[in-house]
Design a protein around this motif. Structure first.
Motif, PDB file in Angstrom:
ATOM      1  N   SER A  17       0.851  -1.188   0.000  1.00  0.00           N
ATOM      2  CA  SER A  17       0.000   0.000   0.000  1.00  0.00           C
ATOM      3  C   SER A  17       0.886   1.237   0.000  1.00  0.00           C
ATOM      4  O   SER A  17       2.110   1.143   0.113  1.00  0.00           O
ATOM      5  CB  SER A  17      -0.890   0.016   1.250  1.00  0.00           C
ATOM      6  OG  SER A  17      -1.790  -1.054   1.217  1.00  0.00           O
ATOM      7  N   SER A  19       0.994   3.439   2.390  1.00  0.00           N
ATOM      8  CA  SER A  19       1.509   3.675   3.734  1.00  0.00           C
ATOM      9  C   SER A  19       1.125   2.508   4.638  1.00  0.00           C
ATOM     10  O   SER A  19       0.192   1.762   4.351  1.00  0.00           O
ATOM     11  CB  SER A  19       0.945   4.978   4.300  1.00  0.00           C
ATOM     12  OG  SER A  19      -0.438   4.846   4.523  1.00  0.00           O
ATOM     13  N   VAL A  20       1.857   2.373   5.740  1.00  0.00           N
ATOM     14  CA  VAL A  20       1.570   1.298   6.698  1.00  0.00           C
ATOM     15  C   VAL A  20       0.189   1.484   7.333  1.00  0.00           C
ATOM     16  O   VAL A  20      -0.573   0.510   7.425  1.00  0.00           O
ATOM     17  CB  VAL A  20       2.687   1.193   7.764  1.00  0.00           C
ATOM     18  CG1 VAL A  20       2.309   0.202   8.854  1.00  0.00           C
ATOM     19  CG2 VAL A  20       4.002   0.777   7.103  1.00  0.00           C
ATOM     20  N   PRO A  21      -0.202   2.707   7.778  1.00  0.00           N
ATOM     21  CA  PRO A  21      -1.541   2.851   8.348  1.00  0.00           C
ATOM     22  C   PRO A  21      -2.653   2.467   7.364  1.00  0.00           C
ATOM     23  O   PRO A  21      -3.641   1.839   7.748  1.00  0.00           O
ATOM     24  CB  PRO A  21      -1.632   4.324   8.721  1.00  0.00           C
ATOM     25  CG  PRO A  21      -0.220   4.751   8.931  1.00  0.00           C
ATOM     26  CD  PRO A  21       0.578   3.949   7.951  1.00  0.00           C
ATOM     27  N   ARG A  22      -2.482   2.807   6.096  1.00  0.00           N
ATOM     28  CA  ARG A  22      -3.492   2.442   5.091  1.00  0.00           C
ATOM     29  C   ARG A  22      -3.551   0.928   4.942  1.00  0.00           C
ATOM     30  O   ARG A  22      -4.626   0.352   4.809  1.00  0.00           O
ATOM     31  CB  ARG A  22      -3.150   3.099   3.758  1.00  0.00           C
ATOM     32  CG  ARG A  22      -4.158   2.793   2.674  1.00  0.00           C
ATOM     33  CD  ARG A  22      -3.814   3.488   1.402  1.00  0.00           C
ATOM     34  NE  ARG A  22      -4.116   4.903   1.546  1.00  0.00           N
ATOM     35  CZ  ARG A  22      -4.045   5.779   0.573  1.00  0.00           C
ATOM     36  NH1 ARG A  22      -3.661   5.393  -0.628  1.00  0.00           N
ATOM     37  NH2 ARG A  22      -4.334   7.028   0.775  1.00  0.00           N
ATOM     38  N   HIS A  23      -2.404   0.279   4.965  1.00  0.00           N
ATOM     39  CA  HIS A  23      -2.368  -1.177   4.838  1.00  0.00           C
ATOM     40  C   HIS A  23      -3.010  -1.847   6.055  1.00  0.00           C
ATOM     41  O   HIS A  23      -3.757  -2.809   5.910  1.00  0.00           O
ATOM     42  CB  HIS A  23      -0.925  -1.654   4.651  1.00  0.00           C
ATOM     43  CG  HIS A  23      -0.840  -3.033   4.097  1.00  0.00           C
ATOM     44  ND1 HIS A  23      -0.913  -3.296   2.756  1.00  0.00           N
ATOM     45  CD2 HIS A  23      -0.726  -4.228   4.705  1.00  0.00           C
ATOM     46  CE1 HIS A  23      -0.838  -4.597   2.562  1.00  0.00           C
ATOM     47  NE2 HIS A  23      -0.718  -5.180   3.741  1.00  0.00           N
ATOM     48  N   LEU A  24      -2.721  -1.327   7.234  1.00  0.00           N
ATOM     49  CA  LEU A  24      -3.326  -1.884   8.451  1.00  0.00           C
ATOM     50  C   LEU A  24      -4.837  -1.677   8.448  1.00  0.00           C
ATOM     51  O   LEU A  24      -5.585  -2.543   8.921  1.00  0.00           O
ATOM     52  CB  LEU A  24      -2.686  -1.268   9.691  1.00  0.00           C
ATOM     53  CG  LEU A  24      -1.218  -1.644   9.926  1.00  0.00           C
ATOM     54  CD1 LEU A  24      -0.661  -0.884  11.118  1.00  0.00           C
ATOM     55  CD2 LEU A  24      -1.055  -3.140  10.110  1.00  0.00           C
ATOM     56  N   ALA A  25      -5.298  -0.563   7.912  1.00  0.00           N
ATOM     57  CA  ALA A  25      -6.746  -0.318   7.815  1.00  0.00           C
ATOM     58  C   ALA A  25      -7.394  -1.338   6.883  1.00  0.00           C
ATOM     59  O   ALA A  25      -8.476  -1.865   7.183  1.00  0.00           O
ATOM     60  CB  ALA A  25      -7.013   1.097   7.327  1.00  0.00           C
ATOM     61  N   ARG A  26      -6.728  -1.630   5.754  1.00  0.00           N
ATOM     62  CA  ARG A  26      -7.262  -2.647   4.849  1.00  0.00           C
ATOM     63  C   ARG A  26      -7.338  -4.000   5.539  1.00  0.00           C
ATOM     64  O   ARG A  26      -8.293  -4.759   5.368  1.00  0.00           O
ATOM     65  CB  ARG A  26      -6.383  -2.761   3.599  1.00  0.00           C
ATOM     66  CG  ARG A  26      -6.617  -1.681   2.585  1.00  0.00           C
ATOM     67  CD  ARG A  26      -5.924  -1.904   1.246  1.00  0.00           C
ATOM     68  NE  ARG A  26      -5.569  -3.257   0.969  1.00  0.00           N
ATOM     69  CZ  ARG A  26      -4.324  -3.700   0.785  1.00  0.00           C
ATOM     70  NH1 ARG A  26      -3.310  -2.875   0.872  1.00  0.00           N
ATOM     71  NH2 ARG A  26      -4.098  -4.967   0.526  1.00  0.00           N
ATOM     72  N   LEU A  70       2.096  -6.305   3.590  1.00  0.00           N
ATOM     73  CA  LEU A  70       2.549  -5.599   4.788  1.00  0.00           C
ATOM     74  C   LEU A  70       4.075  -5.579   4.836  1.00  0.00           C
ATOM     75  O   LEU A  70       4.687  -4.538   5.090  1.00  0.00           O
ATOM     76  CB  LEU A  70       1.968  -6.247   6.045  1.00  0.00           C
ATOM     77  CG  LEU A  70       2.365  -5.615   7.374  1.00  0.00           C
ATOM     78  CD1 LEU A  70       1.890  -4.170   7.453  1.00  0.00           C
ATOM     79  CD2 LEU A  70       1.790  -6.428   8.536  1.00  0.00           C
ATOM     80  N   THR A  73       5.250  -3.172   2.211  1.00  0.00           N
ATOM     81  CA  THR A  73       5.000  -1.785   2.590  1.00  0.00           C
ATOM     82  C   THR A  73       6.023  -1.311   3.609  1.00  0.00           C
ATOM     83  O   THR A  73       6.545  -0.200   3.519  1.00  0.00           O
ATOM     84  CB  THR A  73       3.574  -1.624   3.157  1.00  0.00           C
ATOM     85  OG1 THR A  73       2.633  -2.083   2.179  1.00  0.00           O
ATOM     86  CG2 THR A  73       3.268  -0.186   3.501  1.00  0.00           C
TER      87      THR A  73
END
Length: 99
Positions: A17, A19-26, A70, A73
């Motif tokens: 993704s 960013s890491v926060p965007r990936h964690l949200a997914r 993850l 990213t």
């Protein structure tokens, strides 16, 4: 000698993704859909299982694809692949010149 820069397109599939926060949200959405659809079966019936395939959209495939993404990213821009005489190794990326 081939040195790939962070701007180079990876040879294989890219599950990362922006960013890491965007990936964690997914991931939270994907795992939430799977867990929620299974947990709601006793309450609303088997029709709730139809929400589980939506998790595949959030994961961009399967949960394993999400975990590979993850790792991609997190490592993006921190590692670079260097290939010399057919032998490739991963090394820490050298910081570029500051402008």
């Amino acid at each position: 000698m081939l040195i790939e820069t962070p701007a180079a397109k990876p040879a294989g599939p890219d599950f990362a993704s922006k960013s890491v926060p965007r990936h964690l949200a997914r991931g939270a959405i994907g795992f939430g859909l799977i867990i929620g659809s299974i947990a709601m079966v006793p309450v609303a019936g088997p029709a709730t299982l139809l929400a589980a395939p939506l998790a595949l959209i959030a994961f961009r495939g399967c949960p394993t694809c999400w975990m590979v993404g993850l790792a991609q990213t997190i490592s993006r821009g921190r590692l670079e692949r260097q290939c010399v005489d057919g032998v490739c190794t991963l090394t820490k990326a050298q910081p570029g010149p500051k402008s």
